[in-house]
Scaffold this active site. Structure first.
Site, PDB file in Angstrom:
ATOM      1  N   ASP A  31      10.002   7.493   3.848  1.00  0.00           N
ATOM      2  CA  ASP A  31      10.481   6.484   2.929  1.00  0.00           C
ATOM      3  C   ASP A  31      11.972   6.289   3.219  1.00  0.00           C
ATOM      4  OD1 ASP A  31      10.312   4.887   0.784  1.00  0.00           O
ATOM      5  OD2 ASP A  31      10.426   6.289  -0.704  1.00  0.00           O
ATOM      6  N   ARG A  35      16.039   0.495   2.360  1.00  0.00           N
ATOM      7  CA  ARG A  35      17.293   0.892   1.760  1.00  0.00           C
ATOM      8  C   ARG A  35      18.210   0.787   3.167  1.00  0.00           C
ATOM      9  NH1 ARG A  35      15.467   5.223  -2.085  1.00  0.00           N
ATOM     10  NH2 ARG A  35      13.557   4.792  -1.103  1.00  0.00           N
ATOM     11  N   ASN A  79       0.562  -0.752  -0.688  1.00  0.00           N
ATOM     12  CA  ASN A  79       1.652  -1.050   0.042  1.00  0.00           C
ATOM     13  C   ASN A  79       1.114  -2.759   0.538  1.00  0.00           C
ATOM     14  OD1 ASN A  79       3.094   1.438   1.884  1.00  0.00           O
ATOM     15  ND2 ASN A  79       3.972   0.390   0.148  1.00  0.00           N
ATOM     16  N   ILE A 206       4.763  11.779  -4.902  1.00  0.00           N
ATOM     17  CA  ILE A 206       3.718  11.883  -3.859  1.00  0.00           C
ATOM     18  C   ILE A 206       3.252  10.521  -3.490  1.00  0.00           C
ATOM     19  CG2 ILE A 206       1.257  12.866  -3.556  1.00  0.00           C
ATOM     20  CD1 ILE A 206       3.477  14.895  -3.148  1.00  0.00           C
TER      21      ILE A 206
HETATM   22  C1  IPE Z   1       4.984   5.481   0.150  1.00  0.00           C
HETATM   23  O1  IPE Z   1       6.449   4.997   0.023  1.00  0.00           O
HETATM   24  C2  IPE Z   1       4.296   5.211   1.191  1.00  0.00           C
HETATM   25  C3  IPE Z   1       4.776   5.395   2.571  1.00  0.00           C
HETATM   26  C4  IPE Z   1       5.916   5.916   2.894  1.00  0.00           C
HETATM   27  C5  IPE Z   1       4.050   4.761   3.401  1.00  0.00           C
HETATM   28  P1  IPE Z   1       6.637   3.677  -1.048  1.00  0.00           P
HETATM   29  O2  IPE Z   1       8.043   3.282  -0.810  1.00  0.00           O
HETATM   30  O3  IPE Z   1       5.549   2.808  -1.044  1.00  0.00           O
HETATM   31  O4  IPE Z   1       6.372   4.546  -2.415  1.00  0.00           O
HETATM   32  P2  IPE Z   1       6.900   4.125  -4.036  1.00  0.00           P
HETATM   33  O5  IPE Z   1       6.358   2.753  -4.359  1.00  0.00           O
HETATM   34  O6  IPE Z   1       8.473   4.301  -3.862  1.00  0.00           O
HETATM   35  O7  IPE Z   1       6.325   5.324  -4.594  1.00  0.00           O
HETATM   36  C1  IPE Z   2       8.949   3.319   3.885  1.00  0.00           C
HETATM   37  O1  IPE Z   2      10.091   2.585   3.543  1.00  0.00           O
HETATM   38  C2  IPE Z   2       7.960   2.543   4.722  1.00  0.00           C
HETATM   39  C3  IPE Z   2       6.930   1.869   3.995  1.00  0.00           C
HETATM   40  C4  IPE Z   2       6.457   2.181   2.741  1.00  0.00           C
HETATM   41  C5  IPE Z   2       5.909   1.069   4.900  1.00  0.00           C
HETATM   42  P1  IPE Z   2      10.111   1.384   2.357  1.00  0.00           P
HETATM   43  O2  IPE Z   2       9.968   0.184   2.803  1.00  0.00           O
HETATM   44  O3  IPE Z   2       9.456   1.784   1.252  1.00  0.00           O
HETATM   45  O4  IPE Z   2      11.818   1.757   2.063  1.00  0.00           O
HETATM   46  P2  IPE Z   2      12.491   1.643   0.623  1.00  0.00           P
HETATM   47  O5  IPE Z   2      11.828   2.538  -0.274  1.00  0.00           O
HETATM   48  O6  IPE Z   2      12.253   0.240   0.164  1.00  0.00           O
HETATM   49  O7  IPE Z   2      14.028   1.887   0.761  1.00  0.00           O
HETATM   50 MG    MG Z   3       9.918   2.981  -0.357  1.00  0.00          MG
END
Ligand code: IPE
Ligand code: IPE
Ligand code: MG
Length: 257
Positions: A31, A35, A79, A206
Site C-alpha cells: 500500500d 501517496r 479496487n 487487513i
Molecule cells: C489494499 O489497499 C489493496 C491492495 C494493496 C491491493 P487499499 O489501498 O485498496 O486499501 P484501503 O482501501 O486503504 O483499505
Molecule cells: C496500493 O497503493 C496499490 C493498490 C491498491 C492497487 P494505493 O494506490 O492504495 O496507494 P494509496 O493508499 O492511495 O497511497
Molecule cells: Mg491504498
C-alpha cells in the site's frame, strides 16, 4: 544459500548479512503507491510503476532468502471501484509485469499463481496469466502468489458455494465439513497459512486480504510507502517477526517448553 538463483538485481551483501528468522510464507499488502506519487507531484499511475519495481526487489529478496511462499496483494475486488483510468493503468502494468518478468521468474525457479476472481480480467490478461502459471507449474524454488481482483469475503463465499454444491450432490456429508476441507476450497488450497503479513504505508488494517488464512499470522506494519520498501525494510520485518512468540492459544510457558 540460493544456489539456483541467477542474475538477481537485489543487494546480496545486505541479504547475506542477515542471520535472523525467515518466515516460510510471507504475505504483503503493498500500500502507498498513490501517496508516494502525490508527494512527488506525479500522477497515481507513476506511483504504481514505482511499486512494480519494488515488487521485483521483494520477489527476488524472498527467493534469495529461500522463503517458500510469497503472496502479494496487488489489486483488491474493491479496487475495481477506482477511477477508470487508474484501473486500466494497473491492468496495463500487470500485463507488462508478466511479459517482462517471465524469463527471470522461470530462470529462478519461481512458480507463479494468481489468486482472485480472474473472470473479471481481460481475456488477454487471463491468457497471459494461465500461460505463465502452466510454464512455471513445476518450479519449486518459491511460490509467488499474486492476489488480483481478490477479496477475502468473496473467496470465503465461493468456498461455501462449492461446498454446498458437494453436499447437494451427496458427494460429501455435511458432518464431514471441517477446517481442512474448507481450506481446500479456497484459492490458496494446498498452501500453508502466512506466518507474517506486512502492510506498508502506515495503515493498520487487513482490507479484505486472506481473511481465513491470517487467523494466526503475525502482523507487521510500517510507515514506509510501498515503492520505498527495499531489502533492508524486508529484513527489518523478518527480524521483528523473529522476536515474536507465536502461541496459538497456548500459554507462553507451554510454548517455551
Ligand atoms: C489494499 O489497499 C489493496 C491492495 C494493496 C491491493 P487499499 O489501498 O485498496 O486499501 P484501503 O482501501 O486503504 O483499505
Ligand atoms: C496500493 O497503493 C496499490 C493498490 C491498491 C492497487 P494505493 O494506490 O492504495 O496507494 P494509496 O493508499 O492511495 O497511497
Ligand atoms: Mg491504498
Amino acid at each position: 544459500m540460493a544456489d539456483a538463483v541467477q542474475d538477481l538485481t537485489v543487494d546480496e551483501e545486505v541479504l547475506d548479512g542477515y542471520e535472523g528468522a525467515i518466515p516460510r510464507h510471507v504475505a504483503v499488502i503493498m500500500d502507498g503507491n498513490g501517496r508516494w506519487a502525490k508527494q512527488r507531484g506525479k500522477n497515481r499511475i507513476r506511483g504504481h510503476q514505482a511499486g512494480a519495481d519494488a515488487v521485483r526487489c521483494t520477489v527476488e529478496s524472498c527467493r534469495y532468502l529461500e522463503v517458500e511462499v510469497l503472496t502479494l496483494y496487488a489489486f483488491s475486488a474493491q479496487n475495481w471501484g477506482r477511477p477508470r483510468r487508474e484501473v486500466s493503468g494497473l491492468m496495463t502494468l500487470f500485463n507488462r509485469y508478466i511479459k517482462k518478468e517471465r524469463e527471470r521468474l522461470l530462470r529462478n525457479g519461481i512458480r507463479l499463481q494468481v489468486i482472485g476472481d480472474r473472470s473479471r480480467l481481460s481475456k488477454k490478461l487471463q491468457k497471459a496469466i494461465a500461460n505463465l502459471e502452466s510454464a512455471s507449474a513445476d518450479n519449486d524454488g518459491m511460490t509467488l502468489q499474486v492476489a488480483v481482483s481478490y477479496g477475502g469475503r468473496d473467496e470465503i463465499l465461493r468456498a461455501c458455494r462449492r461446498l454446498a454444491g458437494l453436499a447437494k450432490r451427496g458427494d460429501i456429508p455435511i458432518e464431514e465439513f471441517d477446517e481442512e476441507l474448507f481450506s481446500s476450497q479456497l484459492y490458496t488450497a494446498d498452501c500453508i497459512d502466512p506466518e507474517l503479513v506486512i502492510r506498508t504505508s502506515g495503515e493498520q488494517r487487513i482490507s479484505n486480504f486472506l481473511l481465513w488464512q491470517v487467523a494466526y499470522s503475525e502482523l507487521y506494519f510500517t510507515k514506509t510507502l510501498w515503492p520505498d520498501f527495499d531489502e533492508s525494510q524486508l529484513l527489518a520485518a523478518f527480524e521483528d517477526y523473529g522476536k515474536r512468540q507465536r502461541r496459538f492459544g497456548k500459554t507462553g510457558e507451554q510454548v517455551a517448553e
